[in-house]
Design an enzyme around this catalytic site. Structure first.
Site, PDB file in Angstrom:
ATOM      1  CG  HIS A  15      -1.974  -1.151   1.079  1.00  0.00           C
ATOM      2  ND1 HIS A  15      -2.686  -1.657   2.140  1.00  0.00           N
ATOM      3  CD2 HIS A  15      -2.367  -1.884  -0.010  1.00  0.00           C
ATOM      4  CE1 HIS A  15      -3.461  -2.645   1.723  1.00  0.00           C
ATOM      5  NE2 HIS A  15      -3.280  -2.818   0.429  1.00  0.00           N
ATOM      6  CB  CYS A  39       4.126  19.464  -8.438  1.00  0.00           C
ATOM      7  SG  CYS A  39       5.138  18.827  -9.772  1.00  0.00           S
ATOM      8  N   GLY A  41      -1.222  -9.170  12.390  1.00  0.00           N
ATOM      9  CA  GLY A  41      -1.849  -7.875  12.659  1.00  0.00           C
ATOM     10  C   GLY A  41      -2.595  -7.261  11.501  1.00  0.00           C
ATOM     11  CB  SER A  66      -8.886  -6.353   9.908  1.00  0.00           C
ATOM     12  OG  SER A  66      -8.639  -5.450   8.857  1.00  0.00           O
TER      13      SER A  66
HETATM   14  C1  BJW Z   1      -2.832  -6.457  16.374  1.00  0.00           C
HETATM   15  C2  BJW Z   1      -2.314  -5.758  17.474  1.00  0.00           C
HETATM   16  C3  BJW Z   1      -1.078  -6.189  17.981  1.00  0.00           C
HETATM   17  C4  BJW Z   1      -4.192  -4.841  16.912  1.00  0.00           C
HETATM   18  N1  BJW Z   1      -0.454  -7.233  17.406  1.00  0.00           N
HETATM   19  N2  BJW Z   1      -2.207  -7.483  15.847  1.00  0.00           N
HETATM   20  C5  BJW Z   1     -12.140  -7.875  -3.956  1.00  0.00           C
HETATM   21  C6  BJW Z   1     -13.278  -7.986  -3.194  1.00  0.00           C
HETATM   22  C7  BJW Z   1     -13.868  -6.859  -2.622  1.00  0.00           C
HETATM   23  C8  BJW Z   1     -13.331  -5.591  -2.801  1.00  0.00           C
HETATM   24  C9  BJW Z   1     -12.190  -5.480  -3.544  1.00  0.00           C
HETATM   25  C10 BJW Z   1     -11.623  -6.610  -4.116  1.00  0.00           C
HETATM   26  N3  BJW Z   1     -10.505  -6.206  -4.787  1.00  0.00           N
HETATM   27  C11 BJW Z   1     -10.367  -4.866  -4.638  1.00  0.00           C
HETATM   28  C12 BJW Z   1     -11.387  -4.390  -3.894  1.00  0.00           C
HETATM   29  C13 BJW Z   1     -11.601  -2.972  -3.495  1.00  0.00           C
HETATM   30  C14 BJW Z   1     -10.739  -2.558  -2.330  1.00  0.00           C
HETATM   31  C15 BJW Z   1     -11.061  -3.424  -1.105  1.00  0.00           C
HETATM   32  O1  BJW Z   1     -10.369  -4.340  -0.748  1.00  0.00           O
HETATM   33  N4  BJW Z   1     -12.130  -3.084  -0.406  1.00  0.00           N
HETATM   34  C16 BJW Z   1     -12.501  -3.821   0.795  1.00  0.00           C
HETATM   35  C17 BJW Z   1     -12.561  -2.864   1.981  1.00  0.00           C
HETATM   36  C18 BJW Z   1     -13.780  -4.522   0.550  1.00  0.00           C
HETATM   37  N5  BJW Z   1      -9.322  -2.649  -2.656  1.00  0.00           N
HETATM   38  C19 BJW Z   1      -8.718  -1.671  -3.321  1.00  0.00           C
HETATM   39  O2  BJW Z   1      -9.318  -0.686  -3.704  1.00  0.00           O
HETATM   40  C20 BJW Z   1      -7.238  -1.828  -3.613  1.00  0.00           C
HETATM   41  N6  BJW Z   1      -6.997  -1.575  -4.979  1.00  0.00           N
HETATM   42  C21 BJW Z   1      -7.254  -2.469  -5.938  1.00  0.00           C
HETATM   43  O3  BJW Z   1      -7.614  -3.600  -5.675  1.00  0.00           O
HETATM   44  O4  BJW Z   1      -7.054  -1.982  -7.213  1.00  0.00           O
HETATM   45  C22 BJW Z   1      -7.621  -2.710  -8.303  1.00  0.00           C
HETATM   46  C23 BJW Z   1      -9.098  -2.404  -8.302  1.00  0.00           C
HETATM   47  C24 BJW Z   1      -9.509  -1.102  -8.265  1.00  0.00           C
HETATM   48  C25 BJW Z   1     -10.872  -0.813  -8.275  1.00  0.00           C
HETATM   49  C26 BJW Z   1     -11.802  -1.856  -8.290  1.00  0.00           C
HETATM   50  C27 BJW Z   1     -11.340  -3.178  -8.285  1.00  0.00           C
HETATM   51  C28 BJW Z   1      -9.984  -3.445  -8.307  1.00  0.00           C
HETATM   52  C29 BJW Z   1      -6.450  -0.758  -2.877  1.00  0.00           C
HETATM   53  C30 BJW Z   1      -6.460  -0.957  -1.399  1.00  0.00           C
HETATM   54  C31 BJW Z   1      -5.686   0.175  -0.738  1.00  0.00           C
HETATM   55  C32 BJW Z   1      -5.786   0.139   0.778  1.00  0.00           C
HETATM   56  N7  BJW Z   1      -5.221   1.332   1.321  1.00  0.00           N
HETATM   57  C33 BJW Z   1      -5.220   1.547   2.744  1.00  0.00           C
HETATM   58  C34 BJW Z   1      -4.869   3.025   3.027  1.00  0.00           C
HETATM   59  C35 BJW Z   1      -3.395   3.287   2.840  1.00  0.00           C
HETATM   60  C36 BJW Z   1      -3.056   4.692   3.200  1.00  0.00           C
HETATM   61  C37 BJW Z   1      -3.284   5.028   4.639  1.00  0.00           C
HETATM   62  O5  BJW Z   1      -2.804   4.325   5.544  1.00  0.00           O
HETATM   63  O6  BJW Z   1      -3.949   6.039   4.890  1.00  0.00           O
HETATM   64  O7  BJW Z   1      -4.297   0.657   3.379  1.00  0.00           O
HETATM   65  S1  BJW Z   1      -6.776   1.116   3.531  1.00  0.00           S
HETATM   66  C38 BJW Z   1      -6.066   0.502   4.998  1.00  0.00           C
HETATM   67  O8  BJW Z   1      -6.418  -0.878   5.168  1.00  0.00           O
HETATM   68  C39 BJW Z   1      -4.551   0.587   4.805  1.00  0.00           C
HETATM   69  C40 BJW Z   1      -4.116  -0.742   5.364  1.00  0.00           C
HETATM   70  O9  BJW Z   1      -2.864  -1.118   4.837  1.00  0.00           O
HETATM   71  C41 BJW Z   1      -5.250  -1.665   4.966  1.00  0.00           C
HETATM   72  C42 BJW Z   1      -5.331  -2.917   5.752  1.00  0.00           C
HETATM   73  O10 BJW Z   1      -5.554  -2.656   7.087  1.00  0.00           O
HETATM   74  P1  BJW Z   1      -4.925  -3.610   8.180  1.00  0.00           P
HETATM   75  O11 BJW Z   1      -3.469  -3.559   8.124  1.00  0.00           O
HETATM   76  O12 BJW Z   1      -5.555  -4.942   8.081  1.00  0.00           O
HETATM   77  O13 BJW Z   1      -5.341  -2.838   9.531  1.00  0.00           O
HETATM   78  P2  BJW Z   1      -6.700  -2.875  10.372  1.00  0.00           P
HETATM   79  O14 BJW Z   1      -6.735  -1.619  11.157  1.00  0.00           O
HETATM   80  O15 BJW Z   1      -7.871  -3.197   9.545  1.00  0.00           O
HETATM   81  O16 BJW Z   1      -6.533  -4.131  11.343  1.00  0.00           O
HETATM   82  C43 BJW Z   1      -5.559  -4.167  12.363  1.00  0.00           C
HETATM   83  C44 BJW Z   1      -5.481  -5.570  12.921  1.00  0.00           C
HETATM   84  O17 BJW Z   1      -4.424  -5.583  13.866  1.00  0.00           O
HETATM   85  C45 BJW Z   1      -6.750  -6.024  13.658  1.00  0.00           C
HETATM   86  O18 BJW Z   1      -7.082  -7.331  13.222  1.00  0.00           O
HETATM   87  C46 BJW Z   1      -6.323  -6.051  15.122  1.00  0.00           C
HETATM   88  O19 BJW Z   1      -6.965  -7.065  15.870  1.00  0.00           O
HETATM   89  C47 BJW Z   1      -4.837  -6.320  14.998  1.00  0.00           C
HETATM   90  N8  BJW Z   1      -4.011  -5.875  16.128  1.00  0.00           N
HETATM   91  N9  BJW Z   1      -3.170  -4.767  17.872  1.00  0.00           N
HETATM   92  C48 BJW Z   1      -1.032  -7.869  16.401  1.00  0.00           C
HETATM   93  N10 BJW Z   1      -0.500  -5.560  19.075  1.00  0.00           N
HETATM   94 ZN    ZN Z   2       3.367  17.837 -11.017  1.00  0.00          ZN
END
Ligand code: BJW
Ligand code: ZN
Length: 259
Positions: free
Chosen positions: A126, A160, A203, A205
């Site tokens: 990401h 930019c 870590g 979700s």
């Molecule tokens: C601990 C802890 C401790 C707490 N120790 N653990 C297929 C199906 C459905 C939808 C889609 C699909 N393919 C694509 C999509 C659309 C979309 C998507 O997935 N949507 C879903 C929400 C349904 N995906 C996209 O748009 C992606 N692009 C893409 O696929 O392009 C092609 C395409 C485009 C258009 C249409 C179709 C295809 C891009 C995804 C980009 C995600 N970006 C973000 C933001 C980054 C910038 C920022 O940070 O501001 O990335 S979103 C956010 O979520 C961030 C994270 O990297 C990401 C994942 O989150 P993560 O890491 O799982 O964190 P949390 O907070 O959710 O969970 C934390 C966990 O830690 C919990 O479980 C806790 O229990 C645990 N925890 N303490 C260990 N001490």
């Molecule tokens: Zn530019």
């Protein structure tokens, strides 16, 4: 949910045995990896100025287009926060594991804490908070950036030097393509897995695709999939083992048992 539980977590022998027996270890890390460094997980309740905003609505190109200073201020605050914290014992344990096994790290995290702990990261799926670029012409931006010590509601993003477009963080927002080299590096690491190799899903979700699909792909290669997370997730059911504890407690114990 950020969990820094006081109760010591037991790491089952089946988990330490699996890691000890593996030749390769693929690490798929998410926001919980950095929680104990003091970086809130993505879906943690937002605090302060951004409290009433859903982070998945802020992390979009549309939000940036509608109100660049508001979204930029959120990222400037998070850049400052990450810059001021340190890698935790979990990051350090993974860096040490690379001396013991062939380790590949593919992270969804936009921080640089794996690298600062000494790991080399094969894929930032990401993107990165710190790799700034123009939102219009994509030219990388290397100029100075003001990072507020306290949250500020609006900050004008830098412009930019080439086209005067607004500078944006180098992260992947919803609806945007992931960097192709990051996808390729992760898929190569998955394809290289053999039965007996291990995937540590730490870590995350497991709700954001395509990253959430990688544990299932690894499973299909015959790898042993181990989830390290204090809570149940969308992908818990498909994992062979779960260690229900915080990464900074669990990982040092795993690595100690492999050493
Ligand atoms: C601990 C802890 C401790 C707490 N120790 N653990 C297929 C199906 C459905 C939808 C889609 C699909 N393919 C694509 C999509 C659309 C979309 C998507 O997935 N949507 C879903 C929400 C349904 N995906 C996209 O748009 C992606 N692009 C893409 O696929 O392009 C092609 C395409 C485009 C258009 C249409 C179709 C295809 C891009 C995804 C980009 C995600 N970006 C973000 C933001 C980054 C910038 C920022 O940070 O501001 O990335 S979103 C956010 O979520 C961030 C994270 O990297 C990401 C994942 O989150 P993560 O890491 O799982 O964190 P949390 O907070 O959710 O969970 C934390 C966990 O830690 C919990 O479980 C806790 O229990 C645990 N925890 N303490 C260990 N001490
Ligand atoms: Zn530019």
């Amino acid at each position: 949910m950020t969990i820094a539980d006081e109760t010591p977590t037991t790491v089952p022998e089946s988990v330490t045995d699996a890691v000890r027996g593996a030749r390769r270890v693929l690490v798929l890390s998410g926001a919980g990896m950095s929680a104990e460094s003091g970086v809130p997980t993505f879906r943690d309740a937002q605090t302060g100025l951004w409290e009433q905003f859903d982070p998945s609505e802020l992390a979009t190109a549309e939000a940036f287009r509608l109100d660049p200073p508001f979204v930029w201020a959120w990222y400037a605050w998070r850049m400052r926060l990450v810059r001021d914290v340190e890698p935790n014992a979990g990051h350090r344990a993974l860096a040490e594991l690379a001396d013991l096994r062939e380790v590949t790290i593919a992270t969804q995290n936009v921080d640089d804490l794996h690298e600062r702990a000494g790991s080399s990261v094969a894929a930032h799926l990401h993107g990165s908070l710190f790799e700034l670029r123009c939102s219009e012409c994509a030219t990388p931006y290397a100029g100075d950036v003001e990072l507020p010590a306290e949250p500020v509601e609006r900050i004008d993003p830098p412009t930019c030097p080439r086209c005067e477009g607004e500078v944006r963080p180098g992260v992947v927002w919803f609806g945007e393509m992931l960097p192709v080299p990051a996808i390729e590096a992760t898929e190569r690491a998955i394809e290289a897995l053999e039965p007996g190799d291990v995937v540590l899903v730490i870590g995350t979700s497991g709700i954001v695709y395509p990253a959430a699909g990688y544990p299932a792909m690894a499973l299909a290669e015959g790898a042993t999939v181990i989830e390290i997370n204090p809570a149940d997730t969308e992908i818990s059911d498909m994992c062979h083992h779960h260690v229900r504890g915080p990464a900074a407690q669990v990982l040092p114990r795993v690595v100690e048992a492999v050493r």
